[in-house]
Design an enzyme around this catalytic site. Structure first.
Site, PDB file in Angstrom:
ATOM      1  N   ASP A 145      -4.398   5.556   6.410  1.00 39.80           N
ATOM      2  CA  ASP A 145      -5.046   6.229   6.495  1.00 39.80           C
ATOM      3  C   ASP A 145      -6.045   5.751   7.693  1.00 39.80           C
ATOM      4  OD1 ASP A 145      -6.379   9.430   7.077  1.00 39.80           O
ATOM      5  OD2 ASP A 145      -6.127   9.536   5.302  1.00 39.80           O
ATOM      6  N   THR A 146      -7.433   6.477   7.425  1.00 39.34           N
ATOM      7  CA  THR A 146      -8.691   5.735   8.635  1.00 39.34           C
ATOM      8  C   THR A 146      -8.097   3.703   9.040  1.00 39.34           C
ATOM      9  OG1 THR A 146     -10.221   5.019   6.118  1.00 39.34           O
ATOM     10  CG2 THR A 146     -10.187   7.144   7.614  1.00 39.34           C
TER      11      THR A 146
ATOM     12  N   GLU B  32       0.752  -1.314  -0.107  1.00 36.68           N
ATOM     13  CA  GLU B  32      -0.189  -0.034   0.066  1.00 36.68           C
ATOM     14  C   GLU B  32       0.643   1.107   0.184  1.00 36.68           C
ATOM     15  OE1 GLU B  32      -2.350   1.850  -0.696  1.00 36.68           O
ATOM     16  OE2 GLU B  32      -4.517  -0.097   0.569  1.00 36.68           O
ATOM     17  N   ASP B  33       0.371   2.652  -1.217  1.00 34.07           N
ATOM     18  CA  ASP B  33       1.556   3.458  -0.558  1.00 34.07           C
ATOM     19  C   ASP B  33       0.847   4.759   1.218  1.00 34.07           C
ATOM     20  OD1 ASP B  33      -1.930   3.660  -1.720  1.00 34.07           O
ATOM     21  OD2 ASP B  33      -0.828   5.856  -2.005  1.00 34.07           O
TER      22      ASP B  33
ATOM     23  N   PHE C  84      -2.889  16.125   4.400  1.00 39.12           N
ATOM     24  CA  PHE C  84      -3.390  15.259   3.581  1.00 39.12           C
ATOM     25  C   PHE C  84      -2.299  15.296   2.338  1.00 39.12           C
ATOM     26  CE2 PHE C  84      -5.051  14.474  -0.030  1.00 39.12           C
ATOM     27  CZ  PHE C  84      -6.154  13.149   0.099  1.00 39.12           C
TER      28      PHE C  84
ATOM     29  N   ARG D  66      -0.433  11.735  -9.117  1.00 36.23           N
ATOM     30  CA  ARG D  66       0.239  11.429  -8.903  1.00 36.23           C
ATOM     31  C   ARG D  66       1.563  11.152  -9.400  1.00 36.23           C
ATOM     32  NH1 ARG D  66      -3.186   7.552  -7.220  1.00 36.23           N
ATOM     33  NH2 ARG D  66      -5.787   7.573  -7.971  1.00 36.23           N
TER      34      ARG D  66
HETATM   35  C1  PRP Z   1      -5.745   5.408  -0.985  1.00 31.20           C
HETATM   36  C2  PRP Z   1      -4.476   4.521  -0.385  1.00 31.20           C
HETATM   37  C3  PRP Z   1      -5.133   3.593  -0.197  1.00 31.20           C
HETATM   38  C4  PRP Z   1      -6.503   4.365   1.025  1.00 31.20           C
HETATM   39  C5  PRP Z   1      -6.307   4.249   2.350  1.00 31.20           C
HETATM   40  O1  PRP Z   1      -6.456   5.244  -1.792  1.00 31.20           O
HETATM   41  O2  PRP Z   1      -3.759   3.909  -1.898  1.00 31.20           O
HETATM   42  O3  PRP Z   1      -5.692   1.942  -0.620  1.00 31.20           O
HETATM   43  O4  PRP Z   1      -7.203   5.409   0.162  1.00 31.20           O
HETATM   44  O5  PRP Z   1      -7.342   5.018   3.072  1.00 31.20           O
HETATM   45  P1  PRP Z   1      -7.529   4.832   4.345  1.00 31.20           P
HETATM   46  O6  PRP Z   1      -6.667   3.890   5.229  1.00 31.20           O
HETATM   47  O7  PRP Z   1      -8.584   5.714   5.208  1.00 31.20           O
HETATM   48  O8  PRP Z   1      -8.840   3.100   3.994  1.00 31.20           O
HETATM   49  P2  PRP Z   1      -7.668   5.422  -2.924  1.00 31.20           P
HETATM   50  O9  PRP Z   1      -8.985   5.229  -2.488  1.00 31.20           O
HETATM   51  O10 PRP Z   1      -8.249   6.819  -2.839  1.00 31.20           O
HETATM   52  O11 PRP Z   1      -8.122   5.086  -3.878  1.00 31.20           O
HETATM   53  P3  PRP Z   1      -6.195   5.252  -5.143  1.00 31.20           P
HETATM   54  O12 PRP Z   1      -5.546   4.501  -4.740  1.00 31.20           O
HETATM   55  O13 PRP Z   1      -6.576   4.763  -6.675  1.00 31.20           O
HETATM   56  O14 PRP Z   1      -5.874   6.663  -5.060  1.00 31.20           O
END
Ligand code: PRP
Length: 213
Positions: free
Chosen positions: A133-134, A129-130, A182, A195
């Protein structure tokens, strides 16, 4: 608490001391992590990951590395360049989406094909994962993958955000613990923008307004 490099707001760097693409210069307020530092952490994360793995890995029984698209693509490719020098790897990709503007929608959409699911049964899986967050995305994804009976499953995230909105999920491997800001760049987006920005950066209010959904 994760074993990682803890960054605070005192680590924020002024953008005028870096080369920032002109088209983004008003859209970010500061740089949090330059790409060189990310690469240095990747080298260490790869060592930690390899040290945790069973000895049984082989080209016919590789570590299955699952890239969570789209955000983790840049981190995934750089981490795997380093990991592939040490162990055999199977590439897998999964699209997961939950964010609109800077808020988690709570509605996590996971797309995995039947072939991708079959490829995980009885395998050692590393989810990449990148950002956590939550924790909502990764928690739902892990529960989904566990239902396919992998042999082992672990998670490596480049970033772990310190936020009161967390559900408490802590990845097995973390590059940086970051404050509740953010961030964009290095694959991370705001409504699909940024990105392609190299350093991990903090979006400005102007940037949020300009690219709001
Ligand atoms: C982002 C990120 C994680 C997730 C983390 O994905 O890549 O997968 O949010 O957030 P959380 O811990 O609050 O769930 P996003 O839904 O923005 O899709 P993306 O990877 O296509 O940018």
């Amino acid at each position: 608490m994760a074993n990682c490099l803890r960054l605070t707001e005192s680590h924020l760097l002024p953008i005028d001391q870096f080369v920032v693409p002109k088209h983004y210069s008003n859209d970010i307020s500061s740089i949090l992590i330059p790409p060189g530092l990310i690469q240095d952490r990747i080298e260490k994360l790869a060592c930690d990951i390899v040290a945790s793995l069973p000895n049984e890995l082989s080209p016919t029984n590789p570590l299955v590395c699952l890239c969570i698209l789209k955000g983790s693509q840049v981190f995934y490719s750089n981490l795997l360049k380093t990991l592939a020098k040490k162990i055999p790897i199977q590439f897998e990709f999964c699209k997961v989406k939950s964010y609109i503007n800077d808020q988690s929608s709570g509605n996590v959409q996971i797309s995995l094909t039947e072939d991708e699911i079959l490829g995980m049964i009885d395998k050692n899986i590393l989810v990449i994962e990148d950002i956590v967050d939550t924790g909502s995305t990764i928690t739902k994804l892990i529960a989904h993958i566990k239902s396919f009976n992998p042999k082992t499953i672990s998670v490596c995230s480049l970033l772990l955000k310190r936020t009161t909105k967390t559900n408490g999920f802590v990845p097995d491997f973390v590059g940086f613990s970051i404050p509740d800001l953010f961030v964009v760049g290095y694959g991370l987006d705001y409504n699909q923008v940024f990105r392609d920005l190299e350093p991990i950066s903090v979006i400005s209010e102007e940037g949020k307004m300009k690219y709001s959904a």
